[in-house]
Design a protein around this motif. Structure first.
Motif, mmCIF file in Angstrom:
data_model
loop_
_atom_site.group_PDB
_atom_site.id
_atom_site.type_symbol
_atom_site.label_atom_id
_atom_site.label_comp_id
_atom_site.label_asym_id
_atom_site.label_seq_id
_atom_site.Cartn_x
_atom_site.Cartn_y
_atom_site.Cartn_z
ATOM 1 N N THR A 121 45.567 21.267 35.564
ATOM 2 C CA THR A 121 45.807 21.835 36.887
ATOM 3 C C THR A 121 45.413 23.306 36.912
ATOM 4 O OG1 THR A 121 47.589 20.267 37.316
ATOM 5 C CG2 THR A 121 47.582 22.292 38.635
ATOM 6 N N CYS A 122 45.837 24.040 35.893
ATOM 7 C CA CYS A 122 45.502 25.464 35.821
ATOM 8 C C CYS A 122 44.006 25.673 35.646
ATOM 9 C CB CYS A 122 46.282 26.132 34.694
ATOM 10 S SG CYS A 122 48.047 26.251 35.063
ATOM 11 N N LEU A 123 43.369 24.836 34.855
ATOM 12 C CA LEU A 123 41.921 24.932 34.693
ATOM 13 C C LEU A 123 41.238 24.734 36.042
ATOM 14 C CD1 LEU A 123 39.369 25.234 33.032
ATOM 15 C CD2 LEU A 123 39.561 22.795 32.428
ATOM 16 N N THR B 186 55.936 29.939 35.697
ATOM 17 C CA THR B 186 56.318 31.296 35.323
ATOM 18 C C THR B 186 55.164 31.949 34.574
ATOM 19 O OG1 THR B 186 57.219 30.656 33.177
ATOM 20 C CG2 THR B 186 58.739 30.581 35.076
ATOM 21 N N THR B 187 55.169 33.262 34.525
ATOM 22 C CA THR B 187 54.125 33.954 33.772
ATOM 23 C C THR B 187 54.255 33.641 32.286
ATOM 24 O OG1 THR B 187 55.489 35.955 33.755
ATOM 25 C CG2 THR B 187 53.768 35.812 35.435
ATOM 26 N N GLY B 188 55.460 33.409 31.816
ATOM 27 C CA GLY B 188 55.650 33.015 30.422
ATOM 28 C C GLY B 188 54.981 31.683 30.122
ATOM 29 N N ALA B 189 55.122 30.737 31.022
ATOM 30 C CA ALA B 189 54.489 29.429 30.835
ATOM 31 C C ALA B 189 52.968 29.555 30.869
ATOM 32 C CB ALA B 189 54.962 28.448 31.905
ATOM 33 N N ILE B 190 52.455 30.461 31.706
ATOM 34 C CA ILE B 190 51.009 30.641 31.818
ATOM 35 C C ILE B 190 50.426 31.167 30.508
ATOM 36 C CG2 ILE B 190 49.239 32.117 32.904
ATOM 37 C CD1 ILE B 190 50.001 29.606 34.523
ATOM 38 N N GLN C 206 45.382 11.912 36.909
ATOM 39 C CA GLN C 206 45.365 13.251 36.321
ATOM 40 C C GLN C 206 45.775 13.212 34.857
ATOM 41 O OE1 GLN C 206 43.345 14.939 38.302
ATOM 42 N NE2 GLN C 206 44.610 16.750 38.119
ATOM 43 N N HIS C 207 46.763 12.405 34.543
ATOM 44 C CA HIS C 207 47.211 12.278 33.156
ATOM 45 C C HIS C 207 46.063 11.747 32.296
ATOM 46 C CE1 HIS C 207 48.953 10.994 29.513
ATOM 47 N NE2 HIS C 207 50.153 10.721 29.929
ATOM 48 N N ASP C 208 45.412 10.693 32.748
ATOM 49 C CA ASP C 208 44.325 10.088 31.978
ATOM 50 C C ASP C 208 43.125 11.032 31.858
ATOM 51 O OD1 ASP C 208 45.966 7.894 31.732
ATOM 52 O OD2 ASP C 208 44.714 6.555 32.933
ATOM 53 N N ILE C 209 42.800 11.732 32.931
ATOM 54 C CA ILE C 209 41.685 12.681 32.902
ATOM 55 C C ILE C 209 42.005 13.833 31.953
ATOM 56 C CG2 ILE C 209 40.441 14.405 34.280
ATOM 57 C CD1 ILE C 209 40.650 12.308 36.615
ATOM 58 N N ALA C 210 43.217 14.355 32.053
ATOM 59 C CA ALA C 210 43.631 15.442 31.161
ATOM 60 C C ALA C 210 43.514 15.010 29.707
ATOM 61 C CB ALA C 210 45.057 15.879 31.482
ATOM 62 N N ASN D 22 46.756 18.731 28.634
ATOM 63 C CA ASN D 22 47.861 18.090 29.332
ATOM 64 C C ASN D 22 47.670 18.338 30.826
ATOM 65 O OD1 ASN D 22 49.247 20.538 30.214
ATOM 66 N ND2 ASN D 22 49.938 20.795 28.105
ATOM 67 N N VAL D 23 48.467 17.705 31.654
ATOM 68 C CA VAL D 23 48.272 17.775 33.104
ATOM 69 C C VAL D 23 48.443 19.197 33.629
ATOM 70 C CG1 VAL D 23 49.158 16.970 35.330
ATOM 71 C CG2 VAL D 23 48.865 15.351 33.466
ATOM 72 N N THR D 24 49.415 19.927 33.124
ATOM 73 C CA THR D 24 49.625 21.307 33.580
ATOM 74 C C THR D 24 48.407 22.162 33.257
ATOM 75 O OG1 THR D 24 52.014 21.100 33.328
ATOM 76 C CG2 THR D 24 51.117 23.337 33.378
#
Length: 161
Positions: free
Chosen positions: A44-46, A69-73, A29-33, A39-41
């Motif tokens: 993941t969200c995508l 958190t909604t702030g992180a989103i 996942q890190h390499d694909i991102a 980035n990985v997060t």
């Protein structure tokens, strides 16, 4: 497995194999991102945004699915917009609410990287019968529930018991 005999394994061996798969998945996942400029997060969200397809997610829904958190989103969506993978759309039923939708080319860009792996996994799943697929589906669903519980415990008090 369609008439094939399988080697026996203990629960401990299977647990170790699962740990190795998860570790390999994290590295992948890190390499694909990185290859996709994310980035990985964000990757993941995508994935959750693409999975939602015709039912765009609210920022809150995305936060819940990603365990953020909604702030992180807010930061995630901003980065995905800058990278050309997603954009915000006002909810037609409530203009104060924002929906997150994939860019029309996002799936193709992601599948260009993930495609070979998805095809290999589809071929692997095709070697299992319907009952075996049902067991795998049940296991993944129940294991994900256990992982969510563990994540909640770690986040709440730093202990995973």
């Amino acid at each position: 497995m369609n008439g094939k005999s399988l080697p026996s394994a203990t629960p401990e061996q299977v647990h170790a194999q699962m740990d190795h798969l998860i570790a390999l998945g994290i590295v992948a996942q890190h390499d694909i991102a990185q290859r996709l400029g994310l980035n990985v997060t964000d990757l993941t969200c995508l994935g959750f945004i693409l999975e939602a397809a015709e039912e765009p997610l609210s920022a809150g829904d995305l936060a819940q699915r990603a365990n953020l958190t909604t702030g992180a989103i807010t930061g995630v969506v901003t980065r995905l917009e800058r990278a050309g993978y997603a954009h915000r759309r006002s909810d037609p039923a409530d203009r104060r609410r924002v929906r997150v939708v994939a860019d029309e080319n996002a799936a193709a860009r992601v599948f260009e990287v993930y495609g070979p792996n998805h095809r290999r996994l589809a071929a692997l799943f095709a070697t299992y019968g319907p009952e075996e697929i049902a067991v795998l589906s049940d296991w993944f669903t129940r294991a994900a529930d256990i992982m969510r519980t563990s994540l909640d415990e770690v986040r709440q008090d730093g202990s995973a018991t």
